[in-house]
Enzyme design. Structure first.
Site, PDB file in Angstrom:
ATOM      1  N   SER A 148       0.829  -1.217   0.000  1.00 58.32           N
ATOM      2  CA  SER A 148       0.000   0.000   0.000  1.00 58.32           C
ATOM      3  C   SER A 148       0.863   1.267   0.000  1.00 58.32           C
ATOM      4  O   SER A 148       0.606   2.198  -0.784  1.00 58.32           O
ATOM      5  CB  SER A 148      -0.976   0.001   1.178  1.00 58.32           C
ATOM      6  OG  SER A 148      -0.295  -0.168   2.394  1.00 58.32           O
ATOM      7  N   HIS A 208      -1.797  -8.821   2.034  1.00 60.94           N
ATOM      8  CA  HIS A 208      -1.461  -7.557   2.730  1.00 60.94           C
ATOM      9  C   HIS A 208      -2.605  -7.250   3.708  1.00 60.94           C
ATOM     10  O   HIS A 208      -2.889  -8.052   4.602  1.00 60.94           O
ATOM     11  CB  HIS A 208      -1.231  -6.490   1.666  1.00 60.94           C
ATOM     12  CG  HIS A 208      -0.717  -5.176   2.164  1.00 60.94           C
ATOM     13  ND1 HIS A 208      -0.065  -5.014   3.358  1.00 60.94           N
ATOM     14  CD2 HIS A 208      -0.756  -3.922   1.598  1.00 60.94           C
ATOM     15  CE1 HIS A 208       0.269  -3.739   3.521  1.00 60.94           C
ATOM     16  NE2 HIS A 208      -0.150  -3.055   2.468  1.00 60.94           N
ATOM     17  N   HIS A 216       5.964 -12.549   7.249  1.00 56.98           N
ATOM     18  CA  HIS A 216       6.132 -11.160   6.825  1.00 56.98           C
ATOM     19  C   HIS A 216       7.254 -11.075   5.792  1.00 56.98           C
ATOM     20  O   HIS A 216       8.204 -11.866   5.842  1.00 56.98           O
ATOM     21  CB  HIS A 216       6.470 -10.258   8.021  1.00 56.98           C
ATOM     22  CG  HIS A 216       6.205  -8.817   7.744  1.00 56.98           C
ATOM     23  ND1 HIS A 216       7.157  -7.982   7.213  1.00 56.98           N
ATOM     24  CD2 HIS A 216       5.075  -8.074   7.881  1.00 56.98           C
ATOM     25  CE1 HIS A 216       6.625  -6.783   7.049  1.00 56.98           C
ATOM     26  NE2 HIS A 216       5.371  -6.803   7.437  1.00 56.98           N
ATOM     27  N   ARG A 256       3.562  -4.668  16.578  1.00 57.94           N
ATOM     28  CA  ARG A 256       2.152  -4.248  16.472  1.00 57.94           C
ATOM     29  C   ARG A 256       1.242  -5.365  16.989  1.00 57.94           C
ATOM     30  O   ARG A 256       0.147  -5.109  17.486  1.00 57.94           O
ATOM     31  CB  ARG A 256       1.813  -3.909  15.004  1.00 57.94           C
ATOM     32  CG  ARG A 256       2.647  -2.766  14.432  1.00 57.94           C
ATOM     33  CD  ARG A 256       2.415  -2.588  12.944  1.00 57.94           C
ATOM     34  NE  ARG A 256       2.765  -3.772  12.177  1.00 57.94           N
ATOM     35  CZ  ARG A 256       2.558  -3.919  10.860  1.00 57.94           C
ATOM     36  NH1 ARG A 256       2.004  -2.938  10.170  1.00 57.94           N
ATOM     37  NH2 ARG A 256       2.916  -5.036  10.241  1.00 57.94           N
ATOM     38  N   ASP A 261      -1.880  -8.421  11.747  1.00 57.81           N
ATOM     39  CA  ASP A 261      -3.242  -8.849  11.430  1.00 57.81           C
ATOM     40  C   ASP A 261      -3.703 -10.052  12.254  1.00 57.81           C
ATOM     41  O   ASP A 261      -4.896 -10.357  12.285  1.00 57.81           O
ATOM     42  CB  ASP A 261      -3.340  -9.179   9.935  1.00 57.81           C
ATOM     43  CG  ASP A 261      -3.023  -7.969   9.084  1.00 57.81           C
ATOM     44  OD1 ASP A 261      -3.560  -6.889   9.381  1.00 57.81           O
ATOM     45  OD2 ASP A 261      -2.226  -8.087   8.140  1.00 57.81           O
TER      46      ASP A 261
HETATM   47  N1  CMX Z   1       1.332 -19.607   5.696  1.00 53.33           N
HETATM   48  C1  CMX Z   1       1.717 -20.460   4.731  1.00 53.33           C
HETATM   49  N2  CMX Z   1       2.784 -20.284   3.942  1.00 53.33           N
HETATM   50  C2  CMX Z   1       3.511 -19.179   4.168  1.00 53.33           C
HETATM   51  C3  CMX Z   1       3.201 -18.254   5.165  1.00 53.33           C
HETATM   52  C4  CMX Z   1       2.047 -18.492   5.948  1.00 53.33           C
HETATM   53  N3  CMX Z   1       1.645 -17.653   6.887  1.00 53.33           N
HETATM   54  N4  CMX Z   1       4.109 -17.265   5.149  1.00 53.33           N
HETATM   55  C5  CMX Z   1       4.968 -17.556   4.148  1.00 53.33           C
HETATM   56  N5  CMX Z   1       4.602 -18.705   3.550  1.00 53.33           N
HETATM   57  C6  CMX Z   1       5.200 -19.336   2.393  1.00 53.33           C
HETATM   58  C7  CMX Z   1       5.079 -18.414   1.185  1.00 53.33           C
HETATM   59  O1  CMX Z   1       3.779 -18.506   0.605  1.00 53.33           O
HETATM   60  C8  CMX Z   1       6.198 -18.924   0.295  1.00 53.33           C
HETATM   61  O2  CMX Z   1       5.749 -20.129  -0.311  1.00 53.33           O
HETATM   62  P1  CMX Z   1       6.132 -20.485  -1.857  1.00 53.33           P
HETATM   63  O3  CMX Z   1       7.624 -20.511  -1.884  1.00 53.33           O
HETATM   64  O4  CMX Z   1       5.490 -21.796  -2.068  1.00 53.33           O
HETATM   65  O5  CMX Z   1       5.564 -19.371  -2.678  1.00 53.33           O
HETATM   66  C9  CMX Z   1       7.272 -19.291   1.323  1.00 53.33           C
HETATM   67  O6  CMX Z   1       6.592 -19.506   2.569  1.00 53.33           O
HETATM   68  C10 CMX Z   1       8.326 -18.240   1.511  1.00 53.33           C
HETATM   69  O7  CMX Z   1       7.673 -17.014   1.830  1.00 53.33           O
HETATM   70  P2  CMX Z   1       8.404 -15.904   2.720  1.00 53.33           P
HETATM   71  O8  CMX Z   1       9.629 -15.471   1.988  1.00 53.33           O
HETATM   72  O9  CMX Z   1       8.561 -16.396   4.106  1.00 53.33           O
HETATM   73  O10 CMX Z   1       7.321 -14.762   2.784  1.00 53.33           O
HETATM   74  P3  CMX Z   1       6.964 -13.669   1.673  1.00 53.33           P
HETATM   75  O11 CMX Z   1       7.816 -12.475   1.890  1.00 53.33           O
HETATM   76  O12 CMX Z   1       6.962 -14.268   0.309  1.00 53.33           O
HETATM   77  O13 CMX Z   1       5.459 -13.357   2.029  1.00 53.33           O
HETATM   78  C11 CMX Z   1       3.617 -12.826   3.395  1.00 53.33           C
HETATM   79  C12 CMX Z   1       5.098 -12.581   3.149  1.00 53.33           C
HETATM   80  C13 CMX Z   1       3.156 -11.882   4.489  1.00 53.33           C
HETATM   81  C14 CMX Z   1       2.841 -12.539   2.120  1.00 53.33           C
HETATM   82  C15 CMX Z   1       3.407 -14.308   3.844  1.00 53.33           C
HETATM   83  O14 CMX Z   1       4.098 -14.547   5.046  1.00 53.33           O
HETATM   84  C16 CMX Z   1       1.951 -14.693   3.987  1.00 53.33           C
HETATM   85  O15 CMX Z   1       1.331 -15.069   2.987  1.00 53.33           O
HETATM   86  N6  CMX Z   1       1.373 -14.586   5.244  1.00 53.33           N
HETATM   87  C17 CMX Z   1      -0.037 -14.807   5.419  1.00 53.33           C
HETATM   88  C18 CMX Z   1      -0.835 -13.598   4.952  1.00 53.33           C
HETATM   89  C19 CMX Z   1      -0.648 -12.431   5.904  1.00 53.33           C
HETATM   90  O16 CMX Z   1      -0.745 -12.563   7.111  1.00 53.33           O
HETATM   91  N7  CMX Z   1      -0.411 -11.231   5.331  1.00 53.33           N
HETATM   92  C20 CMX Z   1      -0.343  -9.998   6.122  1.00 53.33           C
HETATM   93  C21 CMX Z   1       1.071  -9.424   6.253  1.00 53.33           C
HETATM   94  C22 CMX Z   1       1.054  -8.132   7.031  1.00 53.33           C
HETATM   95  C23 CMX Z   1       0.339  -7.040   6.285  1.00 53.33           C
HETATM   96  O17 CMX Z   1       0.853  -6.618   5.210  1.00 53.33           O
HETATM   97  O18 CMX Z   1      -0.737  -6.601   6.688  1.00 53.33           O
END
Ligand code: CMX
Length: 470
Positions: A277, A307, A353, A362, A408
């Site tokens: 964002s 996000h 994250h 947070r 979140d």
């Molecule tokens: N559940 C399952 N798998 C997860 C995960 C979770 N909570 N967090 C990371 N992973 C997975 C990723 O999907 C990725 O898988 P692939 O290689 O198969 O694509 C792998 O682990 C590596 O990811 P990462 O480098 O640890 O994390 P990213 O920087 O790619 O992604 C985020 C960060 C937040 C998108 C991810 O941790 C996620 O999807 N979390 C759940 C959604 C969430 O809570 N989002 C809110 C974040 C805060 C905000 O912006 O508000």
């Protein structure tokens, strides 16, 4: 009186163990001249030339200094770890979390003005801090509250534009549509059409930003009341501060919910510049799109489930756990449920994250709020169990870089406890708060004359050829 922290003190503080509870006591405070007569705009007016010179000096003295190497992984990995943006209002450390103008969340809770003794910071104080780098006095915050109240009226067509959407449209769609409808009042757009000199860009940007910050709670509350309370809207209460008035317009009058909203708006406001964002707002504004256009774009990014929409997903997921296994689910059962989610190809919302590598502060401050106000709440207890159960499972998965909870993971159960149970609405609250951070930086973008953003992209063929040569 105004108090501020010097840059050197900040860097000293940063090098200390931040989690120490007495960290704040070890900081010296410097007192500067009384500025009770100064409003936020005048403060900025004074600060801008000094910061413009600072940026010029960095460019001329250090312009050629390298900040790191770009790898193919970074290009293919969503630019993770690539330093490429200037963002003045906050900085994120992977281990210690966010600092707003150098202040951590616990520090903000200690130094920013509050509505009542021992209470949560007033978001207006955080806005002042983000914009100026200075901690405001209570009087300055009160006058900013009043200023925001005086800017908080919106044209009728905004409501009509929202009304043109089906009432079942996602709240973020309705909210972003309302923000777009506000755009017709943009001072920046008018000034640009009249040929404003670039040195003055920040002034109409400031006006638009302050109007936008003042008006988004009205748009958000309208969407809530339209969707969930039969369109029975509640007028603003000019005697209330920003957070409390927002809660009031949503329909919540308890002082604890007002406190929660103050905390909520404060901690969701800003998370440095690279998140979807913030980056979107900054990118769109770099084309000299006005703050309304830029912020609406930012909201559309916030509405994605990886996000900001994750706060909705968390509560819906928690409720599905309860529906299937009951509130008193054992840790073993919970672990099975987490695996079931992962095995069905979904993420566990609220965990992980892109930058953080420890528990999000947070999350921690919301947990502290829950321990103070709702320790017996069954959903809070479930969130606490998840804190124990999820990280080892995500670690076992082997690929997750950060198994810890993010912001979140906690917000939904607090809102739910106070009666704001409509999870699909939660990202709108996040959006209201984000206006403070994104708009503060936009003002500085224009004040510092930051350029059009235009990174280089390449094709797979280009990468292959380049790598063969290397
Ligand atoms: N559940 C399952 N798998 C997860 C995960 C979770 N909570 N967090 C990371 N992973 C997975 C990723 O999907 C990725 O898988 P692939 O290689 O198969 O694509 C792998 O682990 C590596 O990811 P990462 O480098 O640890 O994390 P990213 O920087 O790619 O992604 C985020 C960060 C937040 C998108 C991810 O941790 C996620 O999807 N979390 C759940 C959604 C969430 O809570 N989002 C809110 C974040 C805060 C905000 O912006 O508000």
């Amino acid at each position: 009186m105004v108090f501020y922290r010097s840059v050197s003190l900040l860097s000293k503080l940063r090098s200390r163990a931040v989690q120490q509870s007495n960290v704040f006591n070890s900081v010296r405070w410097l007192q500067v001249q009384t500025s009770s007569g100064l409003d936020l705009r005048s403060e900025l007016q004074e600060l801008i030339p000094e910061q413009q010179d600072r940026l010029k000096k960095i460019k001329s003295e250090y312009g050629k200094v390298q900040l790191g190497n770009i790898t193919v992984d970074m290009v293919l990995g969503g630019m993770r770890g690539m330093t490429g943006l200037l963002w003045e209002t906050s900085l994120l450390d992977p281990d210690e979390g966010i600092r707003f103008r150098g202040l951590s969340i616990p520090e903000c809770q200690k130094v920013l003005p509050v509505a009542k003794p021992g209470g949560e910071p007033l978001p207006e104080g955080l806005l002042w801090l983000l914009l100026t780098g200075k901690v405001p006095s209570k009087e300055q915050v009160n006058s900013l509250s009043q200023e925001l109240q005086s800017r908080a009226t919106i044209p009728d067509h905004v409501y009509k534009t929202i009304d043109a959407l089906p009432v079942t449209a996602h709240p973020m769609t309705q909210f972003a549509t309302g923000v777009m409808a506000l755009q017709v009042q943009s001072e920046f757009q008018k000034a640009y059409e009249k040929g404003i000199h670039k040195s003055k860009y920040w002034e109409p940007t400031y006006e638009d930003s302050m109007n936008l910050i003042a008006q988004v709670p009205l748009v958000a509350a309208y969407v809530y009341r339209r969707m969930y309370k039969n369109g029975d809207t509640i007028p603003k209460d000019e005697s209330l501060d920003y957070g409390a008035n927002f809660a009031h317009m949503l329909g919540f009058s308890s002082s604890e919910m007002h406190e929660l909203m103050r905390l909520y708006v404060t901690i969701h406001s800003d998370h440095e510049g690279g998140n979807v964002s913030a980056h979107t707002g900054h990118l769109v504004a770099s084309a000299l799109s006005d703050p309304y256009l830029s912020f609406a774009a930012a909201l559309n990014g916030l509405a994605g489930p990886l996000h900001g929409l994750a706060n909705q997903e968390v509560l819906l997921w928690i409720k599905s756990v309860v529906e299937e296994c009951g509130e008193n689910i054992s840790k073993e059962q919970l672990k099975d449920y987490v695996w079931k989610t992962l095995n069905s190809g979904k993420v566990v919302p609220g965990f992980g994250h892109g930058v953080l590598r420890k528990t999000d502060p947070r999350y921690t401050c919301q947990r502290e709020f829950a321990m103070k106000h709702l320790p017996e709440d069954p959903l809070f207890q479930l969130v606490s169990k998840l804190y124990e159960v999820v990280p080892p499972v995500l670690t076992e998965l082997g690929k997750v870089k950060n198994p810890w909870p993010n912001v979140d993971a906690h917000s939904g159960v607090l809102l739910n406890y106070y009666g704001l149970t409509e999870a699909r609405y939660y990202t709108v609250l996040f959006g209201v708060s984000r206006a403070l951070g994104i708009c503060s930086q936009l003002i500085w973008d224009r004040a510092l004359g930051l350029p059009l953003e235009r990174p280089k992209s390449v094709t797979m063929e280009w990468l292959e050829n380049q790598c063969k040569k290397a």
